[in-house]
Scaffold this motif. Structure first.
Motif, mmCIF file in Angstrom:
data_model
loop_
_atom_site.group_PDB
_atom_site.id
_atom_site.type_symbol
_atom_site.label_atom_id
_atom_site.label_comp_id
_atom_site.label_asym_id
_atom_site.label_seq_id
_atom_site.Cartn_x
_atom_site.Cartn_y
_atom_site.Cartn_z
ATOM 1 N N ALA A 254 0.835 -1.209 0.000
ATOM 2 C CA ALA A 254 0.000 0.000 0.000
ATOM 3 C C ALA A 254 0.864 1.251 0.000
ATOM 4 N N TRP A 255 1.934 1.240 0.778
ATOM 5 C CA TRP A 255 2.851 2.386 0.796
ATOM 6 C C TRP A 255 3.511 2.566 -0.569
ATOM 7 N N ALA A 256 3.924 1.459 -1.185
ATOM 8 C CA ALA A 256 4.594 1.548 -2.483
ATOM 9 C C ALA A 256 3.664 2.144 -3.538
ATOM 10 N N GLU A 257 2.398 1.776 -3.476
ATOM 11 C CA GLU A 257 1.438 2.347 -4.425
ATOM 12 C C GLU A 257 1.257 3.844 -4.172
ATOM 13 N N TRP A 258 1.159 4.220 -2.906
ATOM 14 C CA TRP A 258 1.040 5.643 -2.539
ATOM 15 C C TRP A 258 2.277 6.414 -3.020
ATOM 16 N N THR A 259 3.439 5.843 -2.825
ATOM 17 C CA THR A 259 4.688 6.516 -3.194
ATOM 18 C C THR A 259 4.830 6.630 -4.711
ATOM 19 N N ALA A 260 4.391 5.587 -5.427
ATOM 20 C CA ALA A 260 4.467 5.632 -6.893
ATOM 21 C C ALA A 260 3.627 6.764 -7.460
ATOM 22 N N GLU A 261 2.507 7.061 -6.831
ATOM 23 C CA GLU A 261 1.653 8.153 -7.282
ATOM 24 C C GLU A 261 2.319 9.509 -7.081
ATOM 25 N N ARG A 262 3.418 9.536 -6.326
ATOM 26 C CA ARG A 262 4.147 10.777 -6.035
ATOM 27 C C ARG A 262 5.601 10.653 -6.471
ATOM 28 N N ASP A 263 5.782 9.977 -7.595
ATOM 29 C CA ASP A 263 7.141 9.720 -8.071
ATOM 30 C C ASP A 263 7.892 11.002 -8.369
ATOM 31 N N GLY A 264 7.194 12.038 -8.766
ATOM 32 C CA GLY A 264 7.875 13.300 -9.025
ATOM 33 C C GLY A 264 8.531 13.871 -7.782
ATOM 34 N N GLU A 265 7.984 13.549 -6.618
ATOM 35 C CA GLU A 265 8.551 14.073 -5.363
ATOM 36 C C GLU A 265 9.629 13.162 -4.794
ATOM 37 N N TYR A 266 9.377 11.839 -4.807
ATOM 38 C CA TYR A 266 10.267 10.915 -4.100
ATOM 39 C C TYR A 266 11.208 10.143 -5.028
ATOM 40 N N ARG A 267 10.855 10.046 -6.316
ATOM 41 C CA ARG A 267 11.723 9.427 -7.318
ATOM 42 C C ARG A 267 12.172 8.008 -6.920
ATOM 43 N N LEU A 268 11.187 7.216 -6.468
ATOM 44 C CA LEU A 268 11.468 5.831 -6.106
ATOM 45 C C LEU A 268 10.833 4.838 -7.063
ATOM 46 N N GLY A 269 10.091 5.326 -8.055
ATOM 47 C CA GLY A 269 9.453 4.445 -9.018
ATOM 48 C C GLY A 269 8.052 4.918 -9.343
ATOM 49 N N ALA A 270 7.637 4.680 -10.594
ATOM 50 C CA ALA A 270 6.354 5.198 -11.059
ATOM 51 C C ALA A 270 5.221 4.190 -10.911
ATOM 52 N N ASP A 271 5.509 2.984 -10.436
ATOM 53 C CA ASP A 271 4.454 2.029 -10.117
ATOM 54 C C ASP A 271 4.880 1.233 -8.886
ATOM 55 N N ARG A 272 3.916 0.486 -8.342
ATOM 56 C CA ARG A 272 4.168 -0.207 -7.081
ATOM 57 C C ARG A 272 5.341 -1.182 -7.186
ATOM 58 N N GLY A 273 5.420 -1.923 -8.288
ATOM 59 C CA GLY A 273 6.493 -2.885 -8.457
ATOM 60 C C GLY A 273 7.863 -2.235 -8.460
ATOM 61 N N ARG A 274 7.968 -1.078 -9.106
ATOM 62 C CA ARG A 274 9.268 -0.403 -9.142
ATOM 63 C C ARG A 274 9.654 0.151 -7.778
ATOM 64 N N VAL A 275 8.680 0.643 -7.028
ATOM 65 C CA VAL A 275 8.991 1.123 -5.674
ATOM 66 C C VAL A 275 9.451 -0.033 -4.805
ATOM 67 N N ARG A 276 8.739 -1.172 -4.871
ATOM 68 C CA ARG A 276 9.168 -2.346 -4.109
ATOM 69 C C ARG A 276 10.568 -2.780 -4.520
ATOM 70 N N ALA A 277 10.844 -2.747 -5.814
ATOM 71 C CA ALA A 277 12.171 -3.126 -6.294
ATOM 72 C C ALA A 277 13.244 -2.164 -5.779
ATOM 73 N N ALA A 278 12.893 -0.880 -5.678
ATOM 74 C CA ALA A 278 13.851 0.097 -5.151
ATOM 75 C C ALA A 278 14.174 -0.177 -3.686
ATOM 76 N N VAL A 279 13.162 -0.565 -2.919
ATOM 77 C CA VAL A 279 13.390 -0.899 -1.513
ATOM 78 C C VAL A 279 14.254 -2.148 -1.406
ATOM 79 N N ALA A 280 13.941 -3.165 -2.207
ATOM 80 C CA ALA A 280 14.728 -4.399 -2.180
ATOM 81 C C ALA A 280 16.180 -4.122 -2.557
ATOM 82 N N ALA A 281 16.381 -3.276 -3.561
ATOM 83 C CA ALA A 281 17.738 -2.944 -3.983
ATOM 84 C C ALA A 281 18.485 -2.197 -2.884
ATOM 85 N N LEU A 282 17.782 -1.325 -2.176
ATOM 86 C CA LEU A 282 18.420 -0.567 -1.098
ATOM 87 C C LEU A 282 18.844 -1.500 0.033
ATOM 88 N N ILE A 283 17.995 -2.457 0.373
ATOM 89 C CA ILE A 283 18.351 -3.421 1.423
ATOM 90 C C ILE A 283 19.554 -4.252 0.977
#
Length: 488
Positions: A254-283
């Motif tokens: 749910a957080w990843a989807e919320w964050t993807a909708e604000r990709d212009g601000e946080y630049r972590l990915g434009a969809d939920r899968g990409r945000v999750r992948a960014a978190v996995a890569a960071l870990i």
């Protein structure tokens, strides 16, 4: 012989002060003590008009003539003495959470009718806050992830064994007596010292377990009991932690989807899968090379704990997204000064906090945990495919694996006492099923469900359960049946 002594002390502690048996038990001096009320010495409580006192209790209820400790309490008087009906104790959770000022957080959401009727009593449970403390002096927090592989896990095993040994070294023979059952007995001493026949109670999170244990041990001393975001007593301990994995992965989605909708601000990915992948890569990057940010180095044992803390509530999604952006920039080698909130959180995770050891000491004293490190490792490995972020976190070995056996068996909660249980369907800490299980164990209770709510702690956040609590505390009448509130 030890069990017989404990059973005898327990039976005595459940009797009314002043009875012959209570007098024979050696506990009367605690039940009958006079309290010395003083200003609390903190601005928030003093400004609210609260007073504080220390209640003397036995360290070991099986040896009431032995060492004593103190439990700090506070009192906000009922606003209308002519309508006062008693005291309301409270506990915010933990275990190990200080609650001396909890009534200040509850008070704004109580109706004037409720405030007129109750003295609100805050409490730092034994071992916590201004009560006689557990002071294990841990150098790191105990809630850490297992890492990526077997060598990382071996480090976790060594760390948790060291934390357990530090508690034994620092606290000695007193350590086993800091338990939920003894806190429940302390509550009964507080009741008697305040001159009351029964306790009204508001408990949140672990405070629901404490409340359920008190009800089971002292049913005739329990009055109007509210249990918000409930623990299943059968799964309290290591199993309760493991139950959190799927709920937190869903919250991360749910957080990843919320964050993807604000990709212009946080630049972590434009969809939920990409945000999750960014978190996995960071870990993964934190595993290969700890991320330096400010004065801290963040590895893959700490990073999931940071995410876990903030993914629990949609109101903190923006904070989590901003922190992931800061950590990603730091991992990329950019100069980053952590926000004040991130800096404080990392200090706690990397350097430890006093209440962290208190949390584990109480839980480990309450419930025996598996001893074999291989059992935890197998659970970690089995969880990785479906719980990639939180599986290694919630299934990791804990200090309890290296703890002495509890001095008493866990409390079997099974009764028909009345109580009001509140539970959100999306709770990531005490999952919805745990509230349902407590409701089944307490057949006289009513369950108020807050649907489609990803929050922990319902009272004051959702109107329908909040209104139900105020009605119950005002008139003492539970709803005729369980209630599912309308989606809000």
């Amino acid at each position: 012989m030890r069990r017989a002594i404990v059973s005898a002390a327990l039976a005595a502690s459940m009797l009314a002060p002043g009875s012959a048996a209570a007098g024979d038990s050696g506990l009367n001096r605690f039940y009958d003590e006079a309290l010395d009320w003083k200003p609390c010495g903190t601005a928030d409580l003093d400004d609210a008009g609260a007073q504080c006192a220390d209640v003397t209790v036995p360290l070991d209820y099986a040896d009431p003539q032995g060492r004593t400790i103190t439990v700090a309490i506070s009192r906000l008087a009922a606003t209308d003495p002519s309508r006062r009906r008693g005291i309301m104790l409270s506990n915010p959770g933990g275990p190990g959470g200080p609650g001396l000022d909890m009534q200040l957080f509850l008070r704004p959401d109580f109706t004037p009718d409720v405030l007129a009727r109750y003295d609100l009593i805050g409490m730092d449970p034994r071992g916590v806050g201004r009560s006689t403390p557990i002071a294990c002096r841990w150098p790191v927090a105990g809630l850490r992830s297992a890492g990526a592989d077997a060598p990382d896990y071996a480090e976790s095993v060594a760390t948790q064994a060291d934390l357990a040994q530090r508690c034994r070294n620092a606290t000695g023979d007193a350590l086993p007596h800091f338990t939920t059952r003894n806190t429940a007995r302390d509550m009964d001493v507080i009741r008697a010292a305040l001159g009351e026949q029964r306790i009204n109670y508001f408990g949140g999170s672990y405070g629901t377990y404490l409340g359920a244990v008190f009800i089971q041990m002292f049913p005739e001393r329990s009055d109007r009991m509210v249990l918000d975001s409930a623990v299943d007593p059968r799964r309290y301990g290591i199993t309760m932690l493991r139950d959190m994995g799927p709920a937190n992965e869903a919250a991360l989605d749910a957080w990843a989807e919320w964050t993807a909708e604000r990709d212009g601000e946080y630049r972590l990915g434009a969809d939920r899968g990409r945000v999750r992948a960014a978190v996995a890569a960071l870990i993964d990057r934190a595993n290969r090379q700890p991320i330096r940010i400010g004065a801290h180095q963040v590895d893959d044992e700490v990073l999931p704990a940071l995410i876990f803390d903030l993914v629990a509530n949609p109101k903190t999604y923006g904070v989590l997204a901003a922190q992931m952006r800061q950590l990603t920039d730091a991992a990329d080698g950019r100069p980053v000064q952590p926000s004040a909130e991130l800096d404080e959180k990392l200090r706690g995770l990397l350097a430890g906090q006093p209440d962290d050891s208190q949390t584990w000491a109480i839980m480990c004293n309450d419930i025996p945990a598996p001893r074999d490190p291989l059992e935890y490792w197998n659970a970690i490995e089995a969880s990785r495919s479906t719980q990639p972020v939180f599986g290694p976190f919630v299934n990791n070995i804990r200090p309890c694996a290296f703890w002495a056996d509890p001095i008493e068996a866990p409390t079997l909660v099974r009764n028909a006492s009345p109580a009001l249980i509140l539970q959100a369907t999306g709770d990531t800490r005490t999952v919805y099923e745990s509230g349902v299980a407590l409701h089944r164990a307490m057949t006289g209770s009513r369950l108020i469900t807050a649907p489609d709510q990803r929050i922990h702690g319902v009272f004051g956040k959702v109107p329908c359960p909040t209104a139900a609590v105020n009605a119950y505390l005002a008139d003492g009448v539970l709803p005729e049946g369980d209630v599912t509130c309308e989606t809000s």
